[in-house]
Design an enzyme around this catalytic site. Structure first.
Site, mmCIF file in Angstrom:
data_model
loop_
_atom_site.group_PDB
_atom_site.id
_atom_site.type_symbol
_atom_site.label_atom_id
_atom_site.label_comp_id
_atom_site.label_asym_id
_atom_site.label_seq_id
_atom_site.Cartn_x
_atom_site.Cartn_y
_atom_site.Cartn_z
ATOM 1 N N GLU A 114 -5.845 -10.625 -1.880
ATOM 2 C CA GLU A 114 -6.714 -10.431 -0.713
ATOM 3 C C GLU A 114 -8.184 -10.312 -1.125
ATOM 4 O O GLU A 114 -8.902 -9.433 -0.634
ATOM 5 C CB GLU A 114 -6.295 -9.167 0.057
ATOM 6 N N ASN A 168 2.449 -4.826 -3.330
ATOM 7 C CA ASN A 168 1.037 -5.190 -3.160
ATOM 8 C C ASN A 168 0.224 -3.921 -2.887
ATOM 9 O O ASN A 168 0.674 -3.044 -2.159
ATOM 10 C CB ASN A 168 0.959 -6.132 -1.931
ATOM 11 N N ASP A 197 -11.944 -10.132 -1.449
ATOM 12 C CA ASP A 197 -13.239 -10.257 -0.779
ATOM 13 C C ASP A 197 -14.182 -9.237 -1.398
ATOM 14 O O ASP A 197 -13.741 -8.283 -2.041
ATOM 15 C CB ASP A 197 -13.164 -10.173 0.756
ATOM 16 N N GLU A 241 0.810 -1.228 0.000
ATOM 17 C CA GLU A 241 0.000 0.000 0.000
ATOM 18 C C GLU A 241 0.839 1.272 0.000
ATOM 19 O O GLU A 241 0.642 2.177 0.817
ATOM 20 C CB GLU A 241 -0.965 -0.020 1.194
ATOM 21 N N HIS A 284 -9.984 -6.082 -2.836
ATOM 22 C CA HIS A 284 -11.073 -5.796 -1.888
ATOM 23 C C HIS A 284 -12.162 -5.032 -2.637
ATOM 24 O O HIS A 284 -12.051 -3.834 -2.869
ATOM 25 C CB HIS A 284 -10.557 -4.967 -0.705
#
Ligand code: XIL
Length: 367
Positions: free
Chosen positions: A282, A217, A284, A176, A253
């Site tokens: 990741e 990432n 979701d 990030e 996400h």
């Protein structure tokens, strides 16, 4: 091995997935597996788990693991062991977890996950070495000169990567680093060390474990946008400078109230063309609660868009979900009023999203 299979199947995957987009409903299959178990493993030995289907399609399918749940909840443990071919520690490798007190390391919980993964023939993604969040208080409230901070970061990366040397498949080295507009995020690292901290972090990690694959990432970099384009510019520069970077992780996400990133394959291809691997790290897909059938279908579509983007990208190596059951999820605690973001219900029954992932993998692995 994985890559050879992927290359051979890339064409078939593309054709099959184009069909799946138009023709395959996801809702009808959402009621459970053929044998009545939660996730539909067959009794005849045919591959049914996401991990097994992923292997046929040439990618690892992983999950983030909550170590408290793994210790306390037998069904959770059985799902992690049986369903996935890679794991990521949700929290226990983060700086605040491994070095809460300066100079005193806590490796136990992460070592436990690595042992669990070895027992279940799973790969481990290391997460994460350099981040602005979940830092120990001694670091964020201390007073350090830039030289001292550089030494602290160097030592942290060296000690952590050395401790896990040979046992980590892919490291999220830098997490990030960007703002939404594509500028670099103002963090303790950028403020004190300047933008060069990113290249340094990769060099230090590589020195400590030359065989681990090293990733940068980030989130909101699924589609082509200002942030992903800035990330592309950065990794282009890193490659030019021969910085040891292997891949780009796209967190994934999503939320059903925003459009799904249908251009994800176009975006991932830009990184693939540079000679970098990619991964969905990741995934979701959250929703404003309460859940209903429409949102749950949109969620399945969101997961499918992410997985198909990966399957359509030759060197996309893995697809990891950020938790798999709504019983344990970071979403309700982070996004007020939202939840139901995972592929299984709180009582481990498959949602349409699970079925969608399974179908996409079956199509990609055909032949
Ligand atoms: C989250 C965990 O899921 C939570 O348990 C924790 O409280 C905060 O961090 N991006 C990342 C992950 O890279 O490390 C974050 O994990 C979710 C967002």
């Amino acid at each position: 091995m994985i890559k050879a299979t992927r290359a051979a199947l890339a064409g078939a995957a593309a054709a099959a997935l184009a069909v799946s987009l138009m023709a395959l409903p996801t809702a009808s299959a959402a009621t459970g597996g053929e044998d009545g178990t939660s996730t539909g493993r067959a009794k005849d030995g045919a591959p049914r788990t996401l991990g097994e289907l992923g292997r046929r399609a040439g990618i690892r399918i992983g999950t983030a693991v909550d170590m408290s749940a793994l210790a306390a909840d037998a069904p959770y443990r059985a799902e992690v062991a049986g369903e996935f071919s890679s794991v990521t520690p949700e929290n226990v490798m983060k700086w605040e977890a491994v070095e809460a007190t300066r100079g005193s390391y806590t490796w136990g919980p992460a070592d436990e996950l690595i042992d669990f993964a070895r027992d279940n023939r799973q790969f481990v993604r290391g997460h994460t070495l350099v981040w602005h969040s979940q830092l120990p208080a001694w670091l964020t409230t201390g007073t350090f000169t830039p030289d001292e901070l550089r030494e602290i970061l160097h030592r942290h990366i060296t000690d952590e990567v050395t401790h896990f040397k040979g046992r980590i498949w892919q490291w999220d080295v830098v997490n990030e680093a960007f703002n939404e507009d594509g500028t670099l995020r103002d963090s303790i690292w950028l403020r004190n060390l300047g933008p060069g901290y990113i290249a340094d972090a990769f060099r230090w990690a590589h020195e400590a474990d030359p065989k681990a694959e090293l990733y940068i990432n980030d989130y909101n970099v699924e589609g082509v946008n200002a942030k992903s384009t800035a990330l592309l510019a950065l990794v282009t520069e890193l490659k030019k400078q021969r910085v040891p970077i292997d891949g780009v992780g796209v967190q994934g996400h999503l939320a059903v109230q925003y459009p799904a990133p249908h251009d994800i394959a176009d975006n991932l291809r830009r990184f693939d063309d540079l000679g970098l691997d990619t991964a969905i790290t990741e995934a979701d897909v959250r929703m404003v609660l309460p859940a209903d059938a429409t949102k749950t279908e949109a969620q399945a579509e969101g997961y499918s868009v992410l997985l198909q983007g990966c399957l359509l990208t030759e060197h996309c190596t893995d697809f990891t979900v950020w938790g798999f059951t709504d019983k344990y999820s970071w979403v309700p605690g982070t996004f007020s009023g939202q939840g139901s973001a995972n592929i299984l219900t709180e009582d481990y029954r498959p949602k349409p999203a699970y079925t969608a992932l399974s179908q996409d993998l079956r199509l990609a692995g055909r032949g």
